[in-house]
Design a protein around this motif. Structure first.
Motif, PDB file in Angstrom:
ATOM      1  N   GLU A  97      22.790  13.123 -79.409  1.00  0.00           N
ATOM      2  CA  GLU A  97      24.075  13.935 -78.963  1.00  0.00           C
ATOM      3  C   GLU A  97      24.806  13.565 -77.849  1.00  0.00           C
ATOM      4  OE1 GLU A  97      22.230  17.858 -78.268  1.00  0.00           O
ATOM      5  OE2 GLU A  97      21.051  17.878 -80.182  1.00  0.00           O
ATOM      6  N   HIS A  98      24.357  12.564 -77.189  1.00  0.00           N
ATOM      7  CA  HIS A  98      24.877  11.569 -76.098  1.00  0.00           C
ATOM      8  C   HIS A  98      25.482  10.594 -76.593  1.00  0.00           C
ATOM      9  CE1 HIS A  98      25.569  10.012 -72.165  1.00  0.00           C
ATOM     10  NE2 HIS A  98      25.410  11.054 -71.622  1.00  0.00           N
ATOM     11  N   ARG A  99      26.764  10.108 -75.937  1.00  0.00           N
ATOM     12  CA  ARG A  99      27.388   9.077 -76.088  1.00  0.00           C
ATOM     13  C   ARG A  99      26.480   7.630 -76.295  1.00  0.00           C
ATOM     14  NH1 ARG A  99      29.179   5.720 -72.309  1.00  0.00           N
ATOM     15  NH2 ARG A  99      30.556   4.461 -73.843  1.00  0.00           N
ATOM     16  N   LEU A 100      25.546   7.590 -75.412  1.00  0.00           N
ATOM     17  CA  LEU A 100      24.661   6.516 -75.039  1.00  0.00           C
ATOM     18  C   LEU A 100      23.226   6.636 -75.870  1.00  0.00           C
ATOM     19  CD1 LEU A 100      25.099   5.559 -71.326  1.00  0.00           C
ATOM     20  CD2 LEU A 100      25.854   4.322 -73.446  1.00  0.00           C
ATOM     21  N   GLY A 101      23.384   7.556 -77.050  1.00  0.00           N
ATOM     22  CA  GLY A 101      21.807   7.841 -77.852  1.00  0.00           C
ATOM     23  C   GLY A 101      21.671   6.328 -78.248  1.00  0.00           C
ATOM     24  N   ALA A 102      22.349   5.832 -78.738  1.00  0.00           N
ATOM     25  CA  ALA A 102      22.008   4.502 -79.184  1.00  0.00           C
ATOM     26  C   ALA A 102      21.317   3.625 -78.290  1.00  0.00           C
ATOM     27  CB  ALA A 102      23.279   3.404 -80.021  1.00  0.00           C
ATOM     28  N   LEU A 103      21.532   3.757 -77.002  1.00  0.00           N
ATOM     29  CA  LEU A 103      21.075   2.599 -76.096  1.00  0.00           C
ATOM     30  C   LEU A 103      19.333   2.975 -76.109  1.00  0.00           C
ATOM     31  CD1 LEU A 103      22.059   1.805 -72.496  1.00  0.00           C
ATOM     32  CD2 LEU A 103      19.711   2.980 -72.851  1.00  0.00           C
ATOM     33  N   PHE A 104      19.041   4.143 -76.283  1.00  0.00           N
ATOM     34  CA  PHE A 104      17.660   4.505 -76.257  1.00  0.00           C
ATOM     35  C   PHE A 104      16.935   4.209 -77.522  1.00  0.00           C
ATOM     36  CE2 PHE A 104      19.701   7.389 -73.109  1.00  0.00           C
ATOM     37  CZ  PHE A 104      19.174   6.878 -71.836  1.00  0.00           C
TER      38      PHE A 104
ATOM     39  N   TYR B  83      21.902   4.859 -63.385  1.00  0.00           N
ATOM     40  CA  TYR B  83      22.277   5.903 -64.208  1.00  0.00           C
ATOM     41  C   TYR B  83      21.639   5.968 -65.492  1.00  0.00           C
ATOM     42  CZ  TYR B  83      25.408   8.242 -67.520  1.00  0.00           C
ATOM     43  OH  TYR B  83      25.876   9.137 -68.494  1.00  0.00           O
ATOM     44  N   VAL B  84      21.280   4.795 -65.937  1.00  0.00           N
ATOM     45  CA  VAL B  84      20.518   4.830 -67.365  1.00  0.00           C
ATOM     46  C   VAL B  84      19.116   5.652 -67.060  1.00  0.00           C
ATOM     47  CG1 VAL B  84      19.435   3.755 -69.051  1.00  0.00           C
ATOM     48  CG2 VAL B  84      21.667   2.915 -68.049  1.00  0.00           C
ATOM     49  N   THR B  85      18.356   5.294 -66.154  1.00  0.00           N
ATOM     50  CA  THR B  85      17.257   6.278 -65.867  1.00  0.00           C
ATOM     51  C   THR B  85      17.455   7.529 -65.576  1.00  0.00           C
ATOM     52  OG1 THR B  85      16.245   3.895 -64.747  1.00  0.00           O
ATOM     53  CG2 THR B  85      15.165   6.106 -63.972  1.00  0.00           C
ATOM     54  N   LYS B  86      18.319   7.727 -64.684  1.00  0.00           N
ATOM     55  CA  LYS B  86      18.847   9.412 -64.456  1.00  0.00           C
ATOM     56  C   LYS B  86      18.929   9.999 -65.858  1.00  0.00           C
ATOM     57  CE  LYS B  86      20.262   8.768 -59.833  1.00  0.00           C
ATOM     58  NZ  LYS B  86      21.585   8.906 -59.008  1.00  0.00           N
ATOM     59  N   LEU B  87      19.741   9.433 -66.758  1.00  0.00           N
ATOM     60  CA  LEU B  87      20.114   9.961 -68.260  1.00  0.00           C
ATOM     61  C   LEU B  87      18.887  10.141 -68.709  1.00  0.00           C
ATOM     62  CD1 LEU B  87      22.257  10.951 -70.006  1.00  0.00           C
ATOM     63  CD2 LEU B  87      22.451   8.590 -70.830  1.00  0.00           C
ATOM     64  N   PHE B  88      17.944   9.100 -68.954  1.00  0.00           N
ATOM     65  CA  PHE B  88      16.853   9.519 -69.572  1.00  0.00           C
ATOM     66  C   PHE B  88      16.007  10.608 -69.143  1.00  0.00           C
ATOM     67  CE2 PHE B  88      12.140   8.665 -69.858  1.00  0.00           C
ATOM     68  CZ  PHE B  88      12.215   8.464 -71.367  1.00  0.00           C
ATOM     69  N   ARG B  89      15.948  10.846 -67.901  1.00  0.00           N
ATOM     70  CA  ARG B  89      15.179  12.012 -67.234  1.00  0.00           C
ATOM     71  C   ARG B  89      15.813  13.099 -67.771  1.00  0.00           C
ATOM     72  NH1 ARG B  89      15.211   9.782 -61.195  1.00  0.00           N
ATOM     73  NH2 ARG B  89      13.742   8.252 -61.438  1.00  0.00           N
ATOM     74  N   LYS B  90      17.096  13.141 -67.880  1.00  0.00           N
ATOM     75  CA  LYS B  90      17.817  14.274 -68.141  1.00  0.00           C
ATOM     76  C   LYS B  90      17.711  14.847 -69.603  1.00  0.00           C
ATOM     77  CE  LYS B  90      22.524  16.259 -68.426  1.00  0.00           C
ATOM     78  NZ  LYS B  90      24.160  16.083 -68.264  1.00  0.00           N
ATOM     79  N   LEU B  91      17.676  13.688 -70.492  1.00  0.00           N
ATOM     80  CA  LEU B  91      17.586  14.030 -72.163  1.00  0.00           C
ATOM     81  C   LEU B  91      15.933  14.374 -72.202  1.00  0.00           C
ATOM     82  CD1 LEU B  91      19.318  10.993 -73.365  1.00  0.00           C
ATOM     83  CD2 LEU B  91      20.101  13.382 -73.177  1.00  0.00           C
TER      84      LEU B  91
END
Length: 458
Positions: free
Chosen positions: A247-254, A356-364
């Motif tokens: 659902e996030h624009r960077l979902g493909a990254l994970f 930022y990528v680490t913080k986004l992972f925690r949030k998701l």
């Protein structure tokens, strides 16, 4: 009347036939021997290859027990200084003495003065050693490691009694006392162990620079670090996370990170020029990491990490879908787009900050845990275990090994230097796998009659 030789006394030896420093007979040898000349150029003596030359600021000292040492008295007067300064040291070998002379003269020529090793503190030496260590050695310190060393030197070692001690005065008990103080202040065992590594590295450099005889920190026992028990996500939990991330624009990254088991810095540093979507390959040649609060890029973590990988179909699909989205963002941004060439970028094209990528992972992951808890409220289900972004690499390793049983192949996929790290650190037993493994015993007994039936009924 004839006078005997004994009464006359022995004829004094010819000084031109002896080493003027140690008295070694020269005979007719000249190779390796250095002449001592007068002002008019005539030779008044010789020194052997094992002794300092007459023009060197070194003197040979012979003890009563036959021990030979070499005394250095070299000029270290800064240019324009009103008072003469000298450096005096006594060393066990002529080579070591000459190295000190060379070091003093080079330091005076470069910096205008020489900081006497006897007065050089741990912190003062570390300030000179760290920048040099980033550009020398078989494998120079990376920007990330150097920043971590600098942080420990500034915050922990520098203000301590150890940091203020002279290199020549530091003993092993001083290092142990310093570590005990850190532990007493509540610092964790992993942190204390890393700080000990910094102390050992700095003192190793001091030994190589002949500023102290031995590395007293070598052999000091670090605190016991408890093994980290990692709880992996089960396939259903992992799928739930990928749905939330999608659902996030960077979902493909994970999704890409999971299916390639790449490290955070390798994903953030990946560029389109290093990816071939047609062949399904990627060259891992760039690592984007944090050095302090600043993002920087350098080569991968190890030589084994810098290589090409074959992308699985799921990773290629994730990149293709992301590329479409990135192309749309580039078109909408127009002239405001910043072309960095990176695969995963911010909305304006700038490369991602790894933090930022680490913080986004925690949030998701938090959102995933909340949704699963709400869905399973009436069920006796385990909550989503805590997991770091790097944990996706552990999940990938464990799933690959679980599916293939080929440790070497998994190790190569992770680009480890050897399989021991893969086996002891990265592969974990997922929930239920132990029961399946024990079940193999009953499976082997099936068909053998009563024992198998008894085993099944028990």
């Amino acid at each position: 009347m004839t006078i005997s030789t004994t009464e006359q006394g022995a004829r004094p030896p010819d000084p031109l036939k002896l080493c003027a420093s140690c008295g070694l007979p020269r005979g007719n040898q000249r190779r390796g021997w250095e002449p001592i000349t007068r002002g008019d150029g005539t030779v008044r003596g010789w020194t052997c290859p094992a002794c300092p030359r007459a023009d060197e600021p070194i003197r040979r000292l012979a003890g009563k027990t036959g021990t030979v040492r070499f005394r250095v008295v070299v000029d270290a007067t800064p240019p324009g200084a009103p008072k003469r300064r000298q450096v005096t040291r006594t060393l066990p070998t002529l080579d070591a003495a000459r190295a000190v002379v060379e070091q003093v003269r080079a330091e005076v020529a470069r910096a205008g003065e020489f900081a006497a090793p006897a007065a050089l503190t741990f912190t003062a030496y570390a300030d000179k050693w760290l920048p040099r260590r980033q550009t020398t050695g078989k494998r120079p310190l990376s920007a990330t490691t150097a920043a971590e060393y600098r942080r420990y030197l500034t915050r922990d070692i520098g203000p301590s009694a150890l940091g203020r001690m002279k290199l020549a005065d530091i003993r092993r008990s001083d290092v142990v006392r310093f570590l005990d103080g850190l532990t007493g202040d509540g610092r964790g065992a992993p942190t204390v162990t890393r700080i000990l590594t910094v102390v050992q590295s700095v003192l190793s450099g001091a030994v190589r620079d002949e500023l102290c005889p031995v590395n007293v920190a070598r052999g000091v026992e670090a605190p016991t670090v408890a093994a980290i028990e990692r709880h992996l996500w089960e396939p259903a939990q992992l799928a739930a996370f990928l749905r939330v991330a999608g659902e996030h624009r960077l979902g493909a990254l994970f999704e890409f990170t999971l299916h390639t088991a790449l490290r955070r810095g390798e994903v953030c540093g990946l560029r389109w020029r290093d990816v071939d979507l047609t062949r399904g390959t990627a060259q891992i040649v760039n690592n984007r990491v944090l050095a302090g609060n600043r993002a920087t890029e350098h080569s991968p973590k190890t030589d084994a990490s810098a290589t090409g990988i074959e992308l699985p179909a799921a990773a290629v699909a994730a990149l293709k879908g992301w590329k479409v989205r990135q192309d749309i963002e580039r078109s909408e941004a127009g002239d405001a787009w910043s072309e960095s060439g990176h695969v995963f970028t911010r909305e304006g094209g700038q490369p991602l900050n790894p933090g930022y990528v680490t913080k986004l992972f925690r949030k998701l992951a938090g959102i995933t845990a909340a949704r699963l808890a709400a869905e399973q409220r009436d069920q006796d289900a385990e909550p989503l275990p805590p997991l770091t972004l790097h944990g996706l690499r552990h999940i990938a390793a464990s799933y690959m090994y679980d599916a293939t049983g080929d440790l070497l192949a998994v190790s190569k996929a992770l680009r480890h230097a050897n399989t021991s790290v893969t086996q002891t650190v990265y592969t974990h037993m997922r929930q239920g796998k132990q029961r399946e493994t024990f079940g193999a015993i009953a499976a082997q007994l099936q068909g053998s009659g009563a024992p198998a039936k008894a085993a099944a009924e028990s």
